[in-house]
Design an enzyme around this catalytic site. Structure first.
Site, PDB file in Angstrom:
ATOM      1  N   ASP A 405       0.929  -1.328   0.126  1.00  0.00           N
ATOM      2  CA  ASP A 405      -0.117   0.074   0.126  1.00  0.00           C
ATOM      3  C   ASP A 405       1.063   1.174  -0.164  1.00  0.00           C
ATOM      4  O   ASP A 405       2.211   1.043   0.115  1.00  0.00           O
ATOM      5  CB  ASP A 405      -0.846  -0.080   1.395  1.00  0.00           C
ATOM      6  CG  ASP A 405      -1.758   1.039   1.374  1.00  0.00           C
ATOM      7  OD1 ASP A 405      -2.316   1.547   0.310  1.00  0.00           O
ATOM      8  OD2 ASP A 405      -2.154   1.290   2.613  1.00  0.00           O
ATOM      9  N   GLU A 408       2.670   4.938  -4.066  1.00  0.00           N
ATOM     10  CA  GLU A 408       2.503   5.878  -5.315  1.00  0.00           C
ATOM     11  C   GLU A 408       3.817   6.488  -5.696  1.00  0.00           C
ATOM     12  O   GLU A 408       4.125   6.737  -6.744  1.00  0.00           O
ATOM     13  CB  GLU A 408       1.304   6.605  -5.128  1.00  0.00           C
ATOM     14  CG  GLU A 408      -0.195   6.067  -4.920  1.00  0.00           C
ATOM     15  CD  GLU A 408      -0.217   5.042  -4.025  1.00  0.00           C
ATOM     16  OE1 GLU A 408       0.096   5.189  -2.815  1.00  0.00           O
ATOM     17  OE2 GLU A 408      -0.994   4.153  -3.994  1.00  0.00           O
ATOM     18  N   ASP A 483      -8.993   3.539  -2.337  1.00  0.00           N
ATOM     19  CA  ASP A 483      -9.981   4.112  -1.445  1.00  0.00           C
ATOM     20  C   ASP A 483     -11.265   4.443  -1.972  1.00  0.00           C
ATOM     21  O   ASP A 483     -11.520   5.902  -1.933  1.00  0.00           O
ATOM     22  CB  ASP A 483      -9.092   5.032  -0.378  1.00  0.00           C
ATOM     23  CG  ASP A 483      -8.165   4.358   0.476  1.00  0.00           C
ATOM     24  OD1 ASP A 483      -7.932   3.110   0.299  1.00  0.00           O
ATOM     25  OD2 ASP A 483      -7.280   5.098   0.863  1.00  0.00           O
TER      26      ASP A 483
HETATM   27  O1  MIG Z   1      -3.599   5.970   4.717  1.00  0.00           O
HETATM   28  O2  MIG Z   1      -3.624   0.668   5.735  1.00  0.00           O
HETATM   29  O3  MIG Z   1      -5.845   1.873   0.370  1.00  0.00           O
HETATM   30  O4  MIG Z   1      -6.837  -0.326   1.962  1.00  0.00           O
HETATM   31  O5  MIG Z   1      -6.831   0.026   4.760  1.00  0.00           O
HETATM   32  C1  MIG Z   1      -4.537   4.825   4.530  1.00  0.00           C
HETATM   33  C2  MIG Z   1      -4.415   1.449   5.878  1.00  0.00           C
HETATM   34  C3  MIG Z   1      -3.537   3.739   4.194  1.00  0.00           C
HETATM   35  C4  MIG Z   1      -4.800   2.751   2.424  1.00  0.00           C
HETATM   36  C5  MIG Z   1      -5.314   1.696   1.722  1.00  0.00           C
HETATM   37  C6  MIG Z   1      -6.365   0.979   2.511  1.00  0.00           C
HETATM   38  C7  MIG Z   1      -5.786   0.597   3.891  1.00  0.00           C
HETATM   39  C8  MIG Z   1      -5.340   1.836   4.615  1.00  0.00           C
HETATM   40  N1  MIG Z   1      -4.148   2.564   3.685  1.00  0.00           N
END
Ligand code: MIG
Length: 803
Positions: A405, A408, A483
């Site tokens: 996650d 980016e 999200d």
């Molecule tokens: O700033 O890890 O898209 O699936 O639950 C949020 C917490 C960070 C974004 C991800 C989401 C995940 C969440 N993350």
């Protein structure tokens, strides 16, 4: 944002007259009076690569997107010279290069225009950054349509839109938002029943304009790097998409369990909660194969650690879950907490693995653990180190999957929410700034993660998933759409985005079912499950601050309806697995938008709710509240209503009833759909018989079935079973021919066959031309079911004895 029109007025430069051109193997290189080079490489008879340089020198040829193994191909072509015109001719296309201005036109062999150039290649020197802004303008013929470009949350057909590719964390994104998690600079264009694709292999921020500024002009340009793109001719969309996917690579087959249902939340902790969750699934007999742990399983959000208070014995917990048929999947982010006592931080620091700013300091940014440094995943040494970090997590603790996650990369509380552009990257030995590395950072993290999980999961297959990605990243990881929000509009978006990703080479994908932010009503959750079970990746995930999102959180009715649909997914696993096989082997998208399925039918150009799941199942999700049905467009051909076997003739729109418990599902006539019995998780039971649902057709249809051990790599040594079923039906007779490839032997001995829509009564059956009595087949004439031994070349059912 720099817009192209603005740039146009700031001194665009154009190629001059061609002075020389020369051949070298598969390539022809042109050089102009003002030192522009154009190299055209014939990769296949329908794929040409175009590379331009403006100072007479090509940079090192390096791409993260292209799958190296696909680069040597077929390359027979011929060159014709005429005054002011050079023509490259392959067995599929002609490419004409004007020697006065280097403009390109591409035609089919009958000289029909596929695509020509308006301004063609031009550039602007960038004094601020060095290098060029490189641009391409092509003409668009009347009635052209555009599809692809990754995860864009916008209308399926991109005509009239302008889009930017720059990976961005967008919590609770909205429709038509431009920059999102992924960058796939590949689109398919369709006009005059001819499709072609453009893959702009440039990792800088890129822009696309599909006839917005000017109705007859398509533009794509990048804020740096080379004008380097691939032209891919169809004429079928299917040929464009599979060629692109082969060029950029496909993944290995995932383990079958990864196609099951996944349950996730931000976050399930402590251990007792996870254990209870697992028990609840089994108690309710709601199928589930994987439980995901979000950032709270870690100690202080430090990657590769566990919070010992909440998870005192992770190995034991993972084992216990495994015993009940659950795989544990955990999240891993790129940010490494700055903490001198943290082993991983120390290792990376000592080895100089972290990204640095232009003038030397480390790239420092705030994410979940607080202030962090970030590994430079574009450095092969860093990737190797990172892969090794999974030894304990996967190799020892037994975690079966990892999701990446925030790659980016996302940084909190800074403008742009990512690294500043001066950050330096290794880029596999092609040192560069973040301007060039930004869009591929997530992909390279995913690659390193995949390498590690694969290594330590061996001899089992890995499951890995990434949020950020770039073209070609499908080789490493599954992905999800990020999200989203628990709204009806986002259900529509999930449908569109997943289809778009399938046309962009990234089939292994799904959305956060039910919505990540906010809370769905029971109705929305039900409708979303009814869509989600047909997505290649099927996971319920939510942020957790808005109530529970387990299937039992919405009352009895929702629980029992959604359970039926998830069970249907489990029944369809052999069918879905076959679609995965076709994707990994041939690059065929797992979901086929209607325009892909039948591009000759103009009604499909703007019909994007409906799609084909695999090859033969038409799905049309309900995307509105409180409705009891909807209008559905049926592609040409005949379709069986899955619920009642009523036959619909396509090429038209019809009203379809869809009370909450029934979403529109239709089967193509002639299809043979393989099914498993219902299971609570993959491989819970030994399959004693495979179900084959045969849908009668007056005519022919081919179906395929891929099977193997569901995990491991034996299939790569030929231990798979690929069956082709050729169905032929006419009044009073059905013939099914079976052909098998591969060495795998399935556990079952029999097929439980059911023939739908049979217009005659079966009197006689023949197995490999020998008559067999209907009793030995356990034939039930009221429902046309029977039991057939799995090994046969030909079966035949007739309404009377063969003459
Ligand atoms: O700033 O890890 O898209 O699936 O639950 C949020 C917490 C960070 C974004 C991800 C989401 C995940 C969440 N993350």
């Amino acid at each position: 944002m720099i817009v192209n029109t603005e740039l146009e007025t700031k001194g665009n430069l154009f190629p001059g007259e061609v002075k020389v051109f020369e051949f070298d193997g598969n390539s022809v290189t042109f050089s102009t009076a003002n030192n522009v080079l154009l190299r055209i490489t014939v990769l296949r008879d329908s794929i040409l690569r175009f590379r331009y340089a403006t100072d007479g020198i090509f940079e090192n040829d390096f791409s993260y997107a292209i799958d190296k193994d696909t680069m040597h191909g077929f390359n027979k072509f011929e060159i014709q010279e005429a005054p002011f015109l050079i023509t490259i001719i392959t067995s599929k296309i002609k490419c004409k290069i004007s020697t006065t201005d280097l403009k390109i036109g591409i035609y089919d062999l009958q000289d029909n225009v596929i695509v020509e150039e308006e301004l063609g290649f031009h550039w602007e020197e960038s004094f601020k950054y060095g290098g060029n802004f490189v641009k391409m303008n092509k003409t668009s013929v009347e009635g052209e349509n555009f599809f692809g470009l990754g995860d864009k949350p916008t209308n399926f057909n991109l005509k009239g839109r302008k889009l930017t590719l720059w990976n961005k964390d967008q919590f609770a994104f909205n429709k038509d938002l431009d920059e999102l998690y992924k960058s796939v600079p590949f689109y398919t264009a369709l006009h005059s029943n001819m499709a072609y694709g453009i893959f702009f292999d440039n990792s800088f921020r890129t822009h696309f304009d599909f006839c917005q500024d000017k109705r007859n002009e398509v533009k794509f340009w990048a804020e740096g790097g080379e004008m380097n793109y691939y032209f891919i001719y169809g004429p079928k969309i299917a040929e464009v998409v599979t060629s692109y996917t082969n060029l950029t690579g496909t993944p290995d087959l995932p383990p079958l369990w990864a196609l099951g249902y996944h349950q996730s939340k931000w976050s399930y902790f402590p251990e007792e909660r996870v254990t209870e969750l697992a028990a609840k699934f089994r108690e309710l007999e709601f199928p589930c194969d994987a439980i995901h742990l979000d950032i709270d399983y870690m100690d202080d959000f430090k990657c590769f650690t566990w919070n010992n208070k909440h998870f005192p014995d992770p190995k034991l917990m993972v084992e216990n879950l495994e015993e009940k048929g659950f795989k544990t999947v955990v999240i891993i982010d790129p940010g490494i907490k700055i903490d001198a006592d943290y082993k991983i931080f120390k290792e990376a620091l000592d080895n100089n693995y972290f990204c640095r700013r232009a003038d030397g300091p480390f790239m420092r940014g705030k994410v979940w653990p607080g202030e962090c440094y970030f590994p430079d995943f574009t450095n092969p040494k860093v990737r190797e180190w990172w892969a090794g970090l999974f030894k304990e997590l996967v190799g020892e603790i037994g975690v079966k999957g990892v999701w990446n996650d925030m790659n980016e990369p996302a940084v909190m509380e800074v403008p742009g929410k990512t690294f500043p552009t001066d950050v330096r990257h290794n880029y596999d030995g092609n040192d560069c700034s973040h301007r060039k590395a930004h869009n591929i950072y997530g992909m390279q993290m995913a690659r390193a993660t995949h390498d590690g999980v694969r290594k330590y999961a061996f001899p089992k297959r890995p499951f890995t998933m990434t949020r950020a990605n770039f073209a070609g990243g499908q080789r490493y990881c599954a992905t999800w759409t990020g999200d989203n929000i628990a709204t009806w509009e986002h259900l529509w978006l999930a449908n569109t985005q997943v289809q778009r990703l399938c046309l962009s080479g990234m089939s292994f994908t799904g959305s956060d079912i039910g919505g990540f932010a906010e809370q769905p009503s029971g109705e929305l959750f039900t409708r979303w499950i009814q869509l989600g079970i047909f997505h290649p990746f099927c996971r319920v995930h939510s942020s957790g601050d808005h109530g529970n999102q387990e299937p039992w959180s919405f009352g009895e009715e929702v629980l029992s309806i959604t359970r039926e649909y998830v069970r249907l997914r489990y029944q369809l696993l052999p069918y879905l697995y076959t679609a995965f096989y076709q994707y990994t082997e041939e690059g065929i998208p797992i979901l086929k938008p209607l325009v892909y399925f039948d591009q000759e039918d103009v009604h499909t150009y703007y019909r994007s709710d409906e799609f084909i799941f695999g090859n033969q199942i038409l799905v049309c999700p309900i995307q509105d509240a409180h409705v009891q049905g909807r209008r559905v467009y049926f592609p040409r051909g005949k379709w069986y209503n899955f619920w009642n076997d009523e036959i619909v003739t396509g090429g038209k729109e019809y009203w379809v009833d869809a009370p909450l418990e029934k979403s529109p599902i239709f089967i193509k006539e002639g299809a043979i759909i393989p099914k498993f019995p219902v299971q609570n998780y993959v491989d819970e039971i030994e399959i004693k018989a495979l179900f084959l649902d045969i849908y009668y057709k007056n005519g022919n249809e081919t179906s395929i079935l891929y099977e193997d051990a569901h995990d491991g790599y034996d299939y790569k040594k030929g231990r798979y079973s690929l069956k082709t079923f050729k169905f032929r039906g006419k009044p009073g007779e059905i013939i099914i021919q079976q052909h098998k490839d591969g060495k795998f032997l399935t556990s079952y001995k029999h097929l439980e066959v059911r023939i739908h829509g049979l217009p005659f009564e079966i009197e006689k059956a023949y197995l490999d031309n020998e008559e067999v009595s209907l009793e030995t087949l356990d034939f039930d004439p009221t429902v046309n079911t029977m039991k057939i031994p799995k090994v046969f070349d030909l079966i035949q059912f007739t309404s009377k004895a063969k003459s």
